[in-house]
Design a protein around this motif. Structure first.
Motif, PDB file in Angstrom:
ATOM      1  N   LEU A   1       0.761  -1.232  -0.085  1.00 54.28           N
ATOM      2  CA  LEU A   1      -0.030   0.037   0.141  1.00 54.28           C
ATOM      3  C   LEU A   1       0.955   1.145   0.052  1.00 54.28           C
ATOM      4  CD1 LEU A   1      -2.502  -1.099   2.803  1.00 54.28           C
ATOM      5  CD2 LEU A   1      -2.678  -1.308   0.278  1.00 54.28           C
ATOM      6  N   LEU A   2       0.777   2.311  -0.909  1.00 57.66           N
ATOM      7  CA  LEU A   2       1.288   3.380  -1.156  1.00 57.66           C
ATOM      8  C   LEU A   2       0.311   4.587  -0.678  1.00 57.66           C
ATOM      9  CD1 LEU A   2       3.551   2.609  -4.379  1.00 57.66           C
ATOM     10  CD2 LEU A   2       4.310   2.359  -1.833  1.00 57.66           C
ATOM     11  N   ASP A   3       0.523   5.256   0.361  1.00 59.07           N
ATOM     12  CA  ASP A   3      -0.405   6.393   0.590  1.00 59.07           C
ATOM     13  C   ASP A   3       0.325   7.548   0.221  1.00 59.07           C
ATOM     14  OD1 ASP A   3      -2.812   5.066   2.258  1.00 59.07           O
ATOM     15  OD2 ASP A   3      -1.014   4.668   3.747  1.00 59.07           O
ATOM     16  N   LEU A   4      -0.101   8.379  -0.858  1.00 57.53           N
ATOM     17  CA  LEU A   4       0.519   9.481  -1.588  1.00 57.53           C
ATOM     18  C   LEU A   4       0.027  10.805  -0.890  1.00 57.53           C
ATOM     19  CD1 LEU A   4       0.087   8.455  -5.276  1.00 57.53           C
ATOM     20  CD2 LEU A   4       1.722   7.573  -3.524  1.00 57.53           C
ATOM     21  N   SER A   5       1.036  11.836  -1.369  1.00 59.69           N
ATOM     22  CA  SER A   5       1.051  13.109  -0.808  1.00 59.69           C
ATOM     23  C   SER A   5      -0.449  13.722  -1.203  1.00 59.69           C
ATOM     24  CB  SER A   5       2.050  14.013  -1.017  1.00 59.69           C
ATOM     25  OG  SER A   5       2.284  13.923  -2.333  1.00 59.69           O
ATOM     26  N   ASP A   6      -1.042  13.297  -2.472  1.00 61.21           N
ATOM     27  CA  ASP A   6      -2.190  13.887  -2.940  1.00 61.21           C
ATOM     28  C   ASP A   6      -3.444  13.339  -2.416  1.00 61.21           C
ATOM     29  OD1 ASP A   6      -2.148  11.076  -4.036  1.00 61.21           O
ATOM     30  OD2 ASP A   6      -2.086  11.915  -6.067  1.00 61.21           O
ATOM     31  N   GLY A   7      -3.252  12.412  -1.437  1.00 62.11           N
ATOM     32  CA  GLY A   7      -4.350  11.837  -0.511  1.00 62.11           C
ATOM     33  C   GLY A   7      -4.735  10.591  -0.939  1.00 62.11           C
ATOM     34  N   GLY A   8      -4.222  10.028  -2.046  1.00 63.99           N
ATOM     35  CA  GLY A   8      -4.744   8.563  -2.767  1.00 63.99           C
ATOM     36  C   GLY A   8      -4.163   7.585  -2.094  1.00 63.99           C
ATOM     37  N   ARG A   9      -4.612   6.502  -1.981  1.00 63.44           N
ATOM     38  CA  ARG A   9      -3.922   5.290  -1.720  1.00 63.44           C
ATOM     39  C   ARG A   9      -3.752   4.118  -2.968  1.00 63.44           C
ATOM     40  NH1 ARG A   9      -4.699   1.428   3.693  1.00 63.44           N
ATOM     41  NH2 ARG A   9      -3.145   2.934   4.302  1.00 63.44           N
ATOM     42  N   VAL A  10      -2.599   3.704  -3.139  1.00 62.32           N
ATOM     43  CA  VAL A  10      -2.468   2.865  -4.316  1.00 62.32           C
ATOM     44  C   VAL A  10      -2.267   1.320  -3.738  1.00 62.32           C
ATOM     45  CG1 VAL A  10      -1.190   2.372  -6.392  1.00 62.32           C
ATOM     46  CG2 VAL A  10      -1.583   4.668  -5.558  1.00 62.32           C
ATOM     47  N   ALA A  11      -2.949   0.313  -4.213  1.00 61.36           N
ATOM     48  CA  ALA A  11      -2.485  -1.113  -3.664  1.00 61.36           C
ATOM     49  C   ALA A  11      -1.778  -1.730  -4.928  1.00 61.36           C
ATOM     50  CB  ALA A  11      -3.894  -1.682  -3.292  1.00 61.36           C
ATOM     51  N   ILE A  12      -0.712  -2.343  -4.424  1.00 62.46           N
ATOM     52  CA  ILE A  12      -0.189  -3.260  -5.579  1.00 62.46           C
ATOM     53  C   ILE A  12       0.003  -4.506  -5.048  1.00 62.46           C
ATOM     54  CG2 ILE A  12       2.146  -3.464  -6.520  1.00 62.46           C
ATOM     55  CD1 ILE A  12       2.901  -0.652  -6.184  1.00 62.46           C
ATOM     56  N   ARG A  13      -0.545  -5.656  -5.983  1.00 57.93           N
ATOM     57  CA  ARG A  13      -0.374  -7.098  -5.823  1.00 57.93           C
ATOM     58  C   ARG A  13       1.220  -7.508  -5.777  1.00 57.93           C
ATOM     59  NH1 ARG A  13      -2.604 -10.490  -2.652  1.00 57.93           N
ATOM     60  NH2 ARG A  13      -4.691  -9.913  -3.309  1.00 57.93           N
ATOM     61  N   LEU A  14       1.797  -7.919  -5.129  1.00 61.77           N
ATOM     62  CA  LEU A  14       3.212  -8.259  -5.148  1.00 61.77           C
ATOM     63  C   LEU A  14       3.103  -9.946  -5.694  1.00 61.77           C
ATOM     64  CD1 LEU A  14       4.759  -6.803  -1.990  1.00 61.77           C
ATOM     65  CD2 LEU A  14       4.667  -5.762  -4.271  1.00 61.77           C
TER      66      LEU A  14
END
Length: 233
Positions: free
Chosen positions: A59-72
């Motif tokens: 999970l990457l919580d970005l400074s623009d307020g969004g959360r990105v989920a990446i399946r490893l």
């Protein structure tokens, strides 16, 4: 004399009859060669449910307020997945910027210096190139011209770039929040770069960081001249 000739002829005939059989046996494949396993082709389709194997969801919580989920995907590149999980658990990616973002291509991060020249203190990884294509949302490891130089930097693909196939190690794919990836500020580096505020594994159950409230604007000062010049209807 006749006996010797007949015996010699008989021996030559037997030799000629035996030759094809011997050759046929020699050309037959060995059992080990016939049973050699063939690696199945990898599929770019991944499980999009964050609740499934959360220990393999970044999970990457970005400074623009969004959360990105990446399946490893350890099935694709086990050592690269292990490196990403290790660094994320250490907080290595927290506060890092996307330092190289090219429109129509990809967004790259993972360098603590923000220059594209840095990495972690861990040793470089050996390449785990695979047959997967660099499609939209694929996450791949950055490296130098040396194949075995990947360390901590990675990039997320905006649009397919097949020229990278078999040259960079793909280790995961975005399963949610791609719209936030699309909104990452462009530039090399961007003038106002997007940051990773927090990187974590879904299994850690970390809540997104609370955004700092915007500072209140100071009230405008009204002068005596403005009051005297005011008009009423």
């Amino acid at each position: 004399m006749t006996f010797r000739l007949t015996l010699t002829t008989t021996m030559i005939g037997l030799a000629l009859v035996a030759t094809p059989a011997m050759a046929k046996k020699k050309e037959a494949p060995t059992p080990d060669a016939a049973a050699a396993p063939v690696a199945p082709p990898l599929s770019p389709v991944v499980d999009a449910d964050i609740l499934h194997e959360p220990e393999n969801v970044l999970l990457l919580d970005l400074s623009d307020g969004g959360r990105v989920a990446i399946r490893l995907m350890p099935q694709w590149a086990p050592h690269h997945v292990e490196r990403i999980k290790t660094l994320a658990s250490q907080g290595f990616y927290n506060g890092q910027i996307f330092h190289r973002v090219i429109d129509g291509f990809m967004a790259q991060t993972g360098d603590p210096t923000g220059t594209g020249q840095g990495g972690s203190q861990l040793p470089d990884l050996e390449a785990e190139f695979n047959s997967l294509p660099h499609l939209r949302g694929m996450v791949s490891m950055a490296r130098t011209n040396e194949p075995n130089s990947a360390n901590s930097q990675f990039f997320i693909v905006f649009y397919p770039r097949f020229s990278l196939d078999h040259k960079y190690t793909i280790f995961g794919r975005v399963i949610s929040g791609m719209q936030y990836v699309d909104a990452i500020q462009r530039g090399e580096p961007p003038a106002n770069p997007t940051k990773i505020v927090q990187a974590s594994l879904a299994s850690e159950n970390k809540a997104p960081p609370v955004a700092a409230p915007a500072p209140l604007a100071a009230p405008a000062k009204i002068t005596a001249d403005q009051l005297s010049n005011s008009k009423s209807n």
